[in-house]
Scaffold this active site. Structure first.
Site, PDB file in Angstrom:
ATOM      1  N   LYS A  94       0.770  -1.335  -0.015  1.00 32.10           N
ATOM      2  CA  LYS A  94      -0.149   0.037   0.016  1.00 32.10           C
ATOM      3  C   LYS A  94       0.691   1.288  -0.107  1.00 32.10           C
ATOM      4  O   LYS A  94       0.596   2.377  -0.632  1.00 32.10           O
ATOM      5  CB  LYS A  94      -0.972  -0.099   1.198  1.00 32.10           C
ATOM      6  CG  LYS A  94      -2.043  -0.960   1.077  1.00 32.10           C
ATOM      7  CD  LYS A  94      -3.245  -0.648   2.008  1.00 32.10           C
ATOM      8  CE  LYS A  94      -4.468  -1.434   1.469  1.00 32.10           C
ATOM      9  NZ  LYS A  94      -5.442  -1.713   2.453  1.00 32.10           N
TER      10      LYS A  94
ATOM     11  N   LYS B  71      -5.242  -9.695  -6.639  1.00 29.94           N
ATOM     12  CA  LYS B  71      -6.174 -10.240  -5.741  1.00 29.94           C
ATOM     13  C   LYS B  71      -7.526  -9.361  -6.224  1.00 29.94           C
ATOM     14  O   LYS B  71      -7.729  -8.068  -6.619  1.00 29.94           O
ATOM     15  CB  LYS B  71      -6.055 -10.489  -4.489  1.00 29.94           C
ATOM     16  CG  LYS B  71      -6.174  -9.068  -3.535  1.00 29.94           C
ATOM     17  CD  LYS B  71      -6.123  -9.367  -2.106  1.00 29.94           C
ATOM     18  CE  LYS B  71      -6.118  -7.750  -1.520  1.00 29.94           C
ATOM     19  NZ  LYS B  71      -5.818  -7.853  -0.207  1.00 29.94           N
TER      20      LYS B  71
ATOM     21  N   LYS C 297     -11.530  -4.290  -3.399  1.00 25.60           N
ATOM     22  CA  LYS C 297     -12.434  -3.199  -3.476  1.00 25.60           C
ATOM     23  C   LYS C 297     -11.876  -1.900  -4.196  1.00 25.60           C
ATOM     24  O   LYS C 297     -12.344  -0.813  -4.700  1.00 25.60           O
ATOM     25  CB  LYS C 297     -12.721  -2.668  -2.046  1.00 25.60           C
ATOM     26  CG  LYS C 297     -13.970  -3.552  -1.311  1.00 25.60           C
ATOM     27  CD  LYS C 297     -14.099  -3.152   0.192  1.00 25.60           C
ATOM     28  CE  LYS C 297     -13.487  -4.083   1.233  1.00 25.60           C
ATOM     29  NZ  LYS C 297     -14.240  -4.197   2.439  1.00 25.60           N
TER      30      LYS C 297
HETATM   31  P1  TYM Z   1     -10.595  -6.610   4.207  1.00 23.95           P
HETATM   32  O1  TYM Z   1     -12.030  -5.414   4.398  1.00 23.95           O
HETATM   33  O2  TYM Z   1      -9.833  -6.233   3.076  1.00 23.95           O
HETATM   34  O3  TYM Z   1     -11.477  -8.089   3.609  1.00 23.95           O
HETATM   35  C1  TYM Z   1     -12.462  -8.879   4.443  1.00 23.95           C
HETATM   36  C2  TYM Z   1     -12.154 -10.162   4.634  1.00 23.95           C
HETATM   37  O4  TYM Z   1     -12.173 -10.551   3.012  1.00 23.95           O
HETATM   38  C3  TYM Z   1     -10.881 -11.376   2.919  1.00 23.95           C
HETATM   39  N1  TYM Z   1     -10.673 -10.954   1.456  1.00 23.95           N
HETATM   40  C4  TYM Z   1     -10.492 -12.102   0.480  1.00 23.95           C
HETATM   41  N2  TYM Z   1     -10.304 -13.411   0.585  1.00 23.95           N
HETATM   42  C5  TYM Z   1     -10.262 -13.976  -0.595  1.00 23.95           C
HETATM   43  N3  TYM Z   1     -10.032 -13.479  -1.721  1.00 23.95           N
HETATM   44  C6  TYM Z   1      -9.836 -12.085  -1.839  1.00 23.95           C
HETATM   45  N4  TYM Z   1      -9.713 -11.562  -3.074  1.00 23.95           N
HETATM   46  C7  TYM Z   1     -10.266 -11.279  -0.686  1.00 23.95           C
HETATM   47  N5  TYM Z   1     -10.282  -9.790  -0.623  1.00 23.95           N
HETATM   48  C8  TYM Z   1     -10.584  -9.787   0.780  1.00 23.95           C
HETATM   49  C9  TYM Z   1      -9.925 -10.874   3.864  1.00 23.95           C
HETATM   50  O5  TYM Z   1      -8.864 -11.625   3.930  1.00 23.95           O
HETATM   51  C10 TYM Z   1     -10.572 -10.543   4.939  1.00 23.95           C
HETATM   52  O6  TYM Z   1     -10.895 -11.900   5.783  1.00 23.95           O
HETATM   53  N6  TYM Z   1      -7.513  -5.981   7.838  1.00 23.95           N
HETATM   54  C11 TYM Z   1      -8.695  -6.581   7.621  1.00 23.95           C
HETATM   55  C12 TYM Z   1      -9.926  -6.215   8.510  1.00 23.95           C
HETATM   56  C13 TYM Z   1      -9.594  -6.599  10.010  1.00 23.95           C
HETATM   57  C14 TYM Z   1      -9.645  -7.796  10.577  1.00 23.95           C
HETATM   58  C15 TYM Z   1      -9.426  -7.639  11.975  1.00 23.95           C
HETATM   59  C16 TYM Z   1      -9.519  -9.086  10.157  1.00 23.95           C
HETATM   60  C17 TYM Z   1      -9.407  -5.664  10.924  1.00 23.95           C
HETATM   61  N7  TYM Z   1      -9.236  -6.229  12.159  1.00 23.95           N
HETATM   62  C18 TYM Z   1      -9.236  -8.543  12.993  1.00 23.95           C
HETATM   63  C19 TYM Z   1      -9.624 -10.076  11.097  1.00 23.95           C
HETATM   64  C20 TYM Z   1      -9.396  -9.838  12.430  1.00 23.95           C
HETATM   65  C21 TYM Z   1      -9.163  -5.910   6.119  1.00 23.95           C
HETATM   66  O7  TYM Z   1      -8.883  -5.086   5.674  1.00 23.95           O
HETATM   67  O8  TYM Z   1      -9.800  -6.948   5.445  1.00 23.95           O
END
Ligand code: TYM
Length: 338
Positions: free
Chosen positions: A115, A201, A204
């Site tokens: 990022k 990947k 969003k």
């Molecule tokens: P975020 O908001 O980017 O994504 C949410 C969840 O979706 C999964 N994910 C994917 N899995 C498979 N293929 C993809 N292309 C894909 N894109 C997203 C992510 O792995 C995630 O599980 N930092 C985290 C949010 C967070 C969090 C936490 C997660 C904050 N605190 C504590 C677990 C525990 C995030 O930005 O996910």
């Protein structure tokens, strides 16, 4: 079983989020409820301010994301569903853990490197310390299982390192404060890739909406996105090994398998030798049939803003109560007088 996971309320829920994480949230919510455990799912709105954002959009997206999670099957009676901003213990514990996390650990995070790119100096401090807040999110509730996609695995390993160092430095050997959480990553859909580029990947933040299937897309849009998905001219192979070096084909087969609840091998057994002219319509129809009920519930739920706010308020109250003992113990362990 203490299940904890979060999602950033930036933009729509897409197929990667759904297959990589949210579908598992629903399954684990049911497992936890059946075994006397508990599940906590939250909108990581505090994480969302680590990058430039429009405040009014964040507020709107937060409510939309609650509607989307409810539509996917998160049940606020069985799970605690809330947003971080209403539970100050997340930010408080992050500060306490900032004393334990090391600069070197954060510097190695691939998400930070991706990022920030070449412009590290211009990034917010929040983007750098983001994984410490994520560690606080799970350690606060003594999480045992954290359902996430593959891209969050490194952040979870960091949470374990922080927990272990804190336990070593500030707790008696027989009375560690923090539980070390295990990431739960689905075998079939750990990493759903972009429909336009099999090496990136699904995300969003991709500027092209054609790169992802949103859970809010209607049937025509889904069919069109699948039809236009990048592929190669070869027919589908007979075995999974034959997908080697064909990332776009592997991604579409993986999506089909995850959505149908089967393996890539079983999908190939059905479609081997057939071209994408046959496979894509079948995939599109499977997606439309699976996502239509979610879409319909979402459209209904998103209209009732007061009901969505009530779900968040009630979830936050339960989360604050669940977080209090660990936060109090963390202050005490550090010698902070309150
Ligand atoms: P975020 O908001 O980017 O994504 C949410 C969840 O979706 C999964 N994910 C994917 N899995 C498979 N293929 C993809 N292309 C894909 N894109 C997203 C992510 O792995 C995630 O599980 N930092 C985290 C949010 C967070 C969090 C936490 C997660 C904050 N605190 C504590 C677990 C525990 C995030 O930005 O996910």
């Amino acid at each position: 079983m203490r299940i904890v996971s979060g999602i950033q309320p930036t933009g729509n829920l897409h197929l990667g989020n759904y297959l990589g994480a949210i579908r598992n949230w629903v399954a684990m919510q049911d497992q936890a409820a059946a075994s006397g455990g508990q599940s906590f799912y939250f909108l990581a709105d505090l994480h969302a301010i680590s990058q430039p954002h429009v405040p009014a959009e964040l507020a709107a997206n937060t409510r939309e994301m609650v509607a989307a999670l409810l539509a996917c099957g998160i049940d606020p009676k069985r799970s605690v569903l809330f947003n971080q901003a209403q539970v100050p213990a997340h930010a408080e514990l992050q500060w306490l853990l900032n004393g334990t996390a090391r600069m070197g650990w954060l510097n190695r995070m691939t998400q930070w490197k991706d990022k920030a790119g070449k412009n590290r100096e211009g990034q917010s401090v929040a983007l750098f310390t983001y994984p410490v807040l994520q560690a606080a999110d799970v350690l606060l509730y003594q999480a045992t299982h954290v359902p996430v996609g593959e891209d969050q695995k490194q952040h979870l390993e960091l949470a374990r390192d922080i927990a272990q160092k804190f336990n070593n430095d500030f707790c008696a050997e027989d009375a560690p404060l923090f539980t070390l959480p295990d990431p739960i990553i689905p075998p079939q859909a750990a990493r759903i890739m972009s429909l336009r580029d099999g090496s990136a990947k699904m995300s969003k933040s991709d500027p092209s909406d054609m790169s992802r299937i949103n859970l809010t897309d209607d049937a025509d849009t889904i069919m069109q996105k699948v039809r236009k998905a990048k592929t190669d001219p070869e027919p589908l192979p007979e075995t999974v090994a034959g997908l080697e070096g064909r990332p776009e084909a592997a991604n579409l087969v993986g999506i089909y398998a995850a959505m149908a609840g089967t393996s890539a091998g079983a999908v190939l057994a059905e479609f081997a030798g057939k071209g994408f002219g046959q496979f894509k319509p079948a995939l599109g129809e499977l997606l439309v049939a699976s996502l239509a009920p979610i879409n319909a519930r979402f459209v209904e739920l998103r209209q009732d803003r007061a009901a969505l706010d009530a779900v968040l308020a009630e979830g936050a109250e339960r989360a604050r109560a669940a977080a209090a003992p660990t936060l109090t113990a963390a202050y005490a362990a550090l010698g902070l007088v309150r």
